[in-house]
Design an enzyme around this catalytic site. Sequence first.
Site, short mmCIF file in Angstrom:
data_model
loop_
_atom_site.label_atom_id
_atom_site.label_comp_id
_atom_site.label_asym_id
_atom_site.label_seq_id
_atom_site.Cartn_x
_atom_site.Cartn_y
_atom_site.Cartn_z
N LYS A 13 -3.09 -24.12 -24.74
CA LYS A 13 -4.07 -23.04 -24.60
C LYS A 13 -5.15 -23.39 -23.57
CE LYS A 13 -5.31 -23.01 -28.95
NZ LYS A 13 -4.45 -24.07 -29.48
N ARG A 88 -9.81 -19.18 -36.00
CA ARG A 88 -8.72 -19.99 -36.56
C ARG A 88 -8.28 -19.49 -37.92
NH1 ARG A 88 -10.24 -26.13 -34.74
NH2 ARG A 88 -9.72 -25.82 -32.57
N ARG A 122 2.34 -38.99 -25.50
CA ARG A 122 1.17 -39.29 -24.68
C ARG A 122 0.76 -40.75 -24.83
NH1 ARG A 122 -3.11 -34.77 -26.38
NH2 ARG A 122 -2.01 -32.94 -25.65
N ARG A 155 -3.34 -42.46 -28.72
CA ARG A 155 -4.60 -42.05 -29.36
C ARG A 155 -4.33 -41.69 -30.81
NH1 ARG A 155 -7.61 -37.28 -26.90
NH2 ARG A 155 -5.68 -36.39 -27.66
N ARG A 166 -1.85 -31.30 -38.41
CA ARG A 166 -2.54 -30.21 -37.70
C ARG A 166 -1.63 -29.01 -37.55
NH1 ARG A 166 -4.82 -32.31 -32.29
NH2 ARG A 166 -5.87 -30.31 -32.27
#
Length: 209
Positions: A13, A88, A122, A155, A166
């Site tokens: 997004k 949200r 990542r 991370r 999430r």
Amino acid sequence: MNLILLGAPGAGKGTLAAYLIDKMGVPSVSTGNILREAVKNETKLGREAKQYMDAGKLVPDEVVIGMLEERIAQSDCQNGFILDGFPRTIPQAEALDRIAKIDCALSLEVPDEVIEGRMTGRRVCLKCGATYHVQNMPPKKEGVCDVCGDELVIRKDDAIDVVRDRLKTFHAQTEPLKGYYGDQGKLKSIDGTQGIHQTVQFAVQALEL
Ligand SMILES: [Zn+2]
């Protein structure tokens, strides 16, 4: 145009918003940034928000909505805005409808498996901040930063259990917004799996820009 971007965490997004602000000539408005600014500038709502944050509590919706109302009243939002990361939940969407007229909710569709692959691949260098991806942008030497030679790490936010958590919250709380805006005839959905340039094309077509 007052536009909402919907999509799972990691759907892209923020990246899409960065392209759309150019195409649409309107600012992107992030509630996270507004909150940080208000706290920093010690506005009335900022001071209120800080009390909750200092107590380790979530800032209530009505405080965030109040800040949002102040932000979109500013002159740069005259011709519209892109909301990234808000609402949200259904109650937040209902509160938003009371302070602004939303024209379109653009949903960025990316399957969970793809998001998991993106995020868990990542790698970052804590020393210089360079970012990599094991598939899409691997470092020359595995686990080592090209720029400064330091070790690359995952991370905490990109760990698989955090990402899945999430996604679960997204499906439970945020995905119902598609029904909410669909019922209002404002929902448009685009494929977010084909890379950013294709995604921007899909968005331009869907929004008739
Ligand atoms: Zn580095």
